[in-house]
Design a protein around this motif. Structure first.
Motif, PDB file in Angstrom:
ATOM      1  N   ALA A  28       0.822  -1.206   0.000  1.00 22.95           N
ATOM      2  CA  ALA A  28       0.000   0.000   0.000  1.00 22.95           C
ATOM      3  C   ALA A  28       0.860   1.263   0.000  1.00 22.95           C
ATOM      4  O   ALA A  28       0.483   2.280  -0.596  1.00 22.95           O
ATOM      5  N   LEU A  29       2.017   1.196   0.655  1.00 18.34           N
ATOM      6  CA  LEU A  29       2.908   2.360   0.728  1.00 18.34           C
ATOM      7  C   LEU A  29       3.832   2.492  -0.471  1.00 18.34           C
ATOM      8  O   LEU A  29       4.114   3.605  -0.932  1.00 18.34           O
ATOM      9  N   PHE A  30       4.320   1.351  -0.977  1.00 18.65           N
ATOM     10  CA  PHE A  30       5.407   1.396  -1.949  1.00 18.65           C
ATOM     11  C   PHE A  30       5.093   0.711  -3.277  1.00 18.65           C
ATOM     12  O   PHE A  30       5.926   0.737  -4.191  1.00 18.65           O
ATOM     13  N   GLY A  31       3.931   0.081  -3.397  1.00 17.14           N
ATOM     14  CA  GLY A  31       3.644  -0.683  -4.589  1.00 17.14           C
ATOM     15  C   GLY A  31       4.358  -2.016  -4.560  1.00 17.14           C
ATOM     16  O   GLY A  31       4.882  -2.449  -3.539  1.00 17.14           O
ATOM     17  N   GLY A  32       4.385  -2.702  -5.711  1.00 13.30           N
ATOM     18  CA  GLY A  32       5.060  -3.982  -5.784  1.00 13.30           C
ATOM     19  C   GLY A  32       4.162  -5.138  -5.389  1.00 13.30           C
ATOM     20  O   GLY A  32       2.948  -5.089  -5.585  1.00 13.30           O
ATOM     21  N   TYR A  33       4.766  -6.158  -4.786  1.00 13.43           N
ATOM     22  CA  TYR A  33       4.063  -7.412  -4.522  1.00 13.43           C
ATOM     23  C   TYR A  33       4.304  -7.874  -3.093  1.00 13.43           C
ATOM     24  O   TYR A  33       5.374  -7.651  -2.525  1.00 13.43           O
ATOM     25  N   GLU A  34       3.316  -8.543  -2.538  1.00 11.16           N
ATOM     26  CA  GLU A  34       3.538  -9.238  -1.274  1.00 11.16           C
ATOM     27  C   GLU A  34       4.483 -10.414  -1.502  1.00 11.16           C
ATOM     28  O   GLU A  34       4.550 -10.982  -2.585  1.00 11.16           O
ATOM     29  N   GLY A  35       5.237 -10.768  -0.455  1.00 13.78           N
ATOM     30  CA  GLY A  35       6.144 -11.911  -0.557  1.00 13.78           C
ATOM     31  C   GLY A  35       7.592 -11.480  -0.632  1.00 13.78           C
ATOM     32  O   GLY A  35       8.020 -10.560   0.075  1.00 13.78           O
ATOM     33  N   ASN A  36       8.366 -12.140  -1.486  1.00 20.95           N
ATOM     34  CA  ASN A  36       9.801 -11.880  -1.568  1.00 20.95           C
ATOM     35  C   ASN A  36      10.099 -10.418  -1.871  1.00 20.95           C
ATOM     36  O   ASN A  36       9.485  -9.819  -2.768  1.00 20.95           O
ATOM     37  N   PHE A  37      11.073  -9.882  -1.158  1.00 25.50           N
ATOM     38  CA  PHE A  37      11.605  -8.573  -1.504  1.00 25.50           C
ATOM     39  C   PHE A  37      12.496  -8.659  -2.746  1.00 25.50           C
ATOM     40  O   PHE A  37      12.620  -7.701  -3.501  1.00 25.50           O
ATOM     41  N   GLU A  38      13.147  -9.793  -2.912  1.00 23.56           N
ATOM     42  CA  GLU A  38      14.098  -9.970  -4.013  1.00 23.56           C
ATOM     43  C   GLU A  38      14.132 -11.447  -4.386  1.00 23.56           C
ATOM     44  O   GLU A  38      13.448 -12.260  -3.783  1.00 23.56           O
ATOM     45  N   GLY A  39      14.950 -11.776  -5.385  1.00 24.32           N
ATOM     46  CA  GLY A  39      14.950 -13.144  -5.874  1.00 24.32           C
ATOM     47  C   GLY A  39      13.790 -13.339  -6.832  1.00 24.32           C
ATOM     48  O   GLY A  39      13.624 -12.574  -7.789  1.00 24.32           O
ATOM     49  N   THR A  40      12.956 -14.336  -6.600  1.00 25.75           N
ATOM     50  CA  THR A  40      11.770 -14.576  -7.420  1.00 25.75           C
ATOM     51  C   THR A  40      10.647 -13.663  -6.956  1.00 25.75           C
ATOM     52  O   THR A  40      10.153 -13.796  -5.840  1.00 25.75           O
ATOM     53  N   VAL A  41      10.275 -12.694  -7.798  1.00 25.63           N
ATOM     54  CA  VAL A  41       9.224 -11.724  -7.460  1.00 25.63           C
ATOM     55  C   VAL A  41       8.200 -11.731  -8.595  1.00 25.63           C
ATOM     56  O   VAL A  41       8.552 -11.509  -9.743  1.00 25.63           O
ATOM     57  N   PRO A  42       6.920 -11.974  -8.337  1.00 25.04           N
ATOM     58  CA  PRO A  42       6.386 -12.351  -7.026  1.00 25.04           C
ATOM     59  C   PRO A  42       6.741 -13.794  -6.657  1.00 25.04           C
ATOM     60  O   PRO A  42       6.933 -14.633  -7.530  1.00 25.04           O
ATOM     61  N   GLY A  43       6.832 -14.032  -5.373  1.00 21.22           N
ATOM     62  CA  GLY A  43       7.163 -15.346  -4.843  1.00 21.22           C
ATOM     63  C   GLY A  43       7.295 -15.252  -3.344  1.00 21.22           C
ATOM     64  O   GLY A  43       7.267 -14.163  -2.772  1.00 21.22           O
ATOM     65  N   ASP A  44       7.453 -16.388  -2.691  1.00 18.54           N
ATOM     66  CA  ASP A  44       7.559 -16.383  -1.228  1.00 18.54           C
ATOM     67  C   ASP A  44       8.553 -17.425  -0.739  1.00 18.54           C
ATOM     68  O   ASP A  44       8.418 -17.949   0.364  1.00 18.54           O
ATOM     69  N   ASP A  45       9.562 -17.728  -1.557  1.00 14.59           N
ATOM     70  CA  ASP A  45      10.530 -18.764  -1.174  1.00 14.59           C
ATOM     71  C   ASP A  45      11.706 -18.223  -0.371  1.00 14.59           C
ATOM     72  O   ASP A  45      12.635 -18.955  -0.064  1.00 14.59           O
ATOM     73  N   GLY A  46      11.675 -16.938  -0.014  1.00 12.59           N
ATOM     74  CA  GLY A  46      12.720 -16.382   0.835  1.00 12.59           C
ATOM     75  C   GLY A  46      13.786 -15.586   0.115  1.00 12.59           C
ATOM     76  O   GLY A  46      14.661 -15.018   0.757  1.00 12.59           O
ATOM     77  N   GLY A  47      13.737 -15.526  -1.213  1.00 11.01           N
ATOM     78  CA  GLY A  47      14.690 -14.709  -1.939  1.00 11.01           C
ATOM     79  C   GLY A  47      16.068 -15.332  -2.039  1.00 11.01           C
ATOM     80  O   GLY A  47      16.265 -16.517  -1.780  1.00 11.01           O
ATOM     81  N   CYS A  48      17.037 -14.497  -2.392  1.00 14.28           N
ATOM     82  CA  CYS A  48      18.407 -14.954  -2.661  1.00 14.28           C
ATOM     83  C   CYS A  48      19.370 -14.715  -1.508  1.00 14.28           C
ATOM     84  O   CYS A  48      20.331 -15.455  -1.335  1.00 14.28           O
ATOM     85  N   VAL A  49      19.134 -13.668  -0.728  1.00 12.99           N
ATOM     86  CA  VAL A  49      20.171 -13.172   0.175  1.00 12.99           C
ATOM     87  C   VAL A  49      20.535 -14.171   1.256  1.00 12.99           C
ATOM     88  O   VAL A  49      21.706 -14.470   1.479  1.00 12.99           O
ATOM     89  N   ASP A  50      19.569 -14.696   1.971  1.00 13.42           N
ATOM     90  CA  ASP A  50      19.859 -15.493   3.157  1.00 13.42           C
ATOM     91  C   ASP A  50      19.533 -16.967   2.989  1.00 13.42           C
ATOM     92  O   ASP A  50      19.394 -17.687   3.967  1.00 13.42           O
ATOM     93  N   ASN A  51      19.400 -17.413   1.775  1.00 15.97           N
ATOM     94  CA  ASN A  51      19.136 -18.815   1.532  1.00 15.97           C
ATOM     95  C   ASN A  51      20.417 -19.523   1.116  1.00 15.97           C
ATOM     96  O   ASN A  51      20.986 -19.230   0.053  1.00 15.97           O
ATOM     97  N   PRO A  52      20.883 -20.463   1.930  1.00 19.66           N
ATOM     98  CA  PRO A  52      22.126 -21.151   1.588  1.00 19.66           C
ATOM     99  C   PRO A  52      21.990 -21.959   0.307  1.00 19.66           C
ATOM    100  O   PRO A  52      20.914 -22.472  -0.019  1.00 19.66           O
ATOM    101  N   PHE A  53      23.086 -22.027  -0.418  1.00 17.66           N
ATOM    102  CA  PHE A  53      23.217 -22.883  -1.597  1.00 17.66           C
ATOM    103  C   PHE A  53      22.389 -22.426  -2.786  1.00 17.66           C
ATOM    104  O   PHE A  53      22.181 -23.188  -3.720  1.00 17.66           O
TER     105      PHE A  53
END
Length: 562
Positions: free
Chosen positions: A469-494
């Motif tokens: 509501a404030l910034f647009g975009g999508y619920e879920g991942n901030f980065e990585g697969t967007v839209p998605g909810d698998d946790g992104g790239c930054v803190d996922n090992p391997f």
């Protein structure tokens, strides 16, 4: 950014060791922050290379996408040229790519005329060598996927053996946690020494489960998620460090699959192979660069962490490192009122090690000269939020609970710096959200009683509906697969996917300008730097949008809030 206890560290472990009077830029006095300094176009690069950026607008104009991205490309090249022990591009602390990054920053800062020091400290380094293996050899040969099906614990070992479940497994899982599998020695009654133990998560610690499996003679342990709501996906568990058999953690689906294949006395037969480097005395470095001018008794620290985790670390945090490197270069011809100290910290991703070491070992009289810290941590998130750090009202990025309580004496001074960031964001039509410093290097300064603020744009998962509501975009991942909810790239090992493509250069540019506006004002601040810092609240509140005018160069308009 290091998300504290939310960090999944399965493969990298580390231990470590006066009256307030505002006279800003020689222009009219204000109570907190002036209206944001804005411009519609960037300054000419040639002009920026030669001019004195002694007002915020000049500095902001000289922070450009091309310069920022050039540093980003260099950090990616460094990662690519320096694979870690796992064979993937790396700028992780304790590895060649981190040291090459530190050397690059040091060289750039020396060329810009700063006095540079590489501060060495030691830490406990752990890294897997090559790719850990979990494979079914029979009856259905199949290799399971690292980071999707399983995560290894930090224990070296190799075995090929039959699988045998411990007692106490509850399948199908009950709605509430109910498994105590492996928590008692009796759960391994009849266990055949040399077999691989299959254990379900639940009730007791992973340390207890593994200790009981070891006592029963298991050659390895597989611990699968319990299967209750919220406990089905892949996870990593904490161990004591004294285990002697390899341990892998799996999804509930894989655990139940293996359980369904179990036939007493015959398997299935699995292979587990985990190799690693464990160095309790590995070197790491902070890069510290001081301006030649400025009052040495009034120091503004501008920091970012330089280290990565799980690979190149381009969003987290080459983006922040590039921002402060470019800002420092744009101030190379400027003699600011307050002394500038740019610091690139190591070891942030494994426990804020570099900033902890710096603050903890700095003599008290030297620490007292630092009047403010500004932290740039994650500045180029594609599915972004525009966060500004605030020790009083900031919430955690993950979960949005209130941040760790900080000394009330730093609330007001931190709010002054905070407001310069908010003002700039408003001037370009951006909303903002207040975050705590938890998980950032600013945390260490705030705990030491030093006011601090900074900026961040989000990482991992999950962006909320209120954020959209404030910034647009999508619920879920901030980065990585967007839209998605698998946790992104930054803190996922391997996954090794926090590369250049995980960054938005436009977000990097306007967020770096936001940060530059904060630096540009605080480099000349006298309200925070000479005050008693005794304010118990924020100096300025933003109840109405700031009015933005196209100020001429050399003009700074301000307003006093009652």
């Amino acid at each position: 950014m290091s998300p504290g206890d939310r960090r999944r560290r399965g493969w990298r472990l580390a231990t470590a060791t006066a009256a307030a009077v505002t006279v800003t830029w020689g222009l009219p006095t204000v109570a907190s922050s002036a209206l944001a300094t804005t411009s519609t176009t960037d300054a000419n690069p040639t002009a920026c290379a030669n001019r004195v950026n002694n007002i915020p607008q000049k500095l902001v104009d000289c922070v450009t996408k091309d310069d920022l991205w050039a540093h980003m490309v260099k950090f990616q090249e460094i990662a690519d040229a320096n694979p870690g022990a796992d064979g993937h591009p790396s700028r992780n602390s304790g590895e060649p790519g981190y040291k090459a990054s530190a050397d690059y920053v040091a060289d750039v800062m020396r060329a810009a005329g700063y006095a540079v020091t590489l501060q060495e400290y030691k830490f406990h380094y752990f890294s897997f060598v090559g790719t850990p293996v979990l494979r079914e050899d029979s009856p259905t040969p199949h290799s399971f996927e690292l980071g999707k099906d399983f995560n290894p614990g930090p224990v070296v070992g190799s075995t090929t053996a039959k699988l045998q479940p411990a007692r106490g497994i509850v399948v199908p899982a009950t709605p509430a946690p109910s498994s105590a599998s492996g928590c008692q020695a009796s759960d391994f009654t009849g266990f055949v020494p040399g077999n691989i133990a299959l254990v379900q998560r639940g009730t007791c610690t992973f340390v207890q489960k593994v200790a009981n499996a070891e006592a029963a003679g298991a050659s390895a342990a597989i611990i699968f998620n319990e299967g209750n709501p919220g406990r089905t996906s892949l996870f990593s568990g904490s161990l004591s460090g004294s285990e002697h058999i390899p341990v892998v953690f799996t999804t509930y689906a894989l655990g139940t699959q293996l359980l369904g294949q179990y036939t007493p006395g015959s398997g299935p037969v699995l292979t587990i192979d985990v190799n690693a480097i464990d160095d309790p005395n590995r070197s790491d470095w902070n890069v510290i660069a001081d301006s030649k001018g400025g009052d040495p008794n009034n120091i503004l620290v501008v920091d970012a962490h330089l280290d990565a985790i799980y690979g190149a670390g381009m969003l987290d945090n080459a983006s922040g490192s590039a921002a402060i490197l470019d800002i420092a270069q744009q101030l190379r011809n400027t003699n600011t009122r307050n002394k500038l100290r740019f610091i690139w910290f190591g070891g942030e991703e494994v426990g804020l090690l570099g900033s902890d070491y710096y603050v903890r070992t700095l003599p008290a009289d030297e620490l007292a000269k630092i009047k403010l810290d500004l932290d740039a941590d994650v500045l180029a998130t594609p599915n972004y939020v525009a966060g500004v750090l605030d020790p009083k009202d900031g919430v955690n990025l993950f979960g949005r609970a209130p941040g760790t309580p900080m000394p009330p004496s730093i609330w007001g001074p931190s709010g002054i710096a905070r407001d310069y960031g908010i003002d700039y964001l408003r001037s370009i039509g951006k909303n903002h959200i207040l975050f705590s410093a938890d998980g950032t290097d600013a945390f260490m300064f705030q705990q030491a009683g030093i006011p601090a603020s900074g900026v961040l744009t989000g990482q991992d998962c999950c962006k909320l509906a209120s954020d959209v509501a404030l910034f647009g975009g999508y619920e879920g991942n901030f980065e990585g697969t967007v839209p998605g909810d698998d946790g992104g790239c930054v803190d996922n090992p391997f996954r090794w996917c926090d590369n250049l493509s995980n960054n938005d250069p436009e977000v990097l540019t306007w967020m770096s300008k936001t940060f530059a506006n904060m630096v540009g004002h605080m480099a000349y601040d006298t309200q925070v730097f000479t005050s008693s810092q005794g304010s118990g609240g924020h100096v300025k509140g933003h109840t109405t949008p700031a009015k933005v005018t196209a100020a001429k160069v050399g003009t700074l308009k301000g307003a006093v809030d009652s």
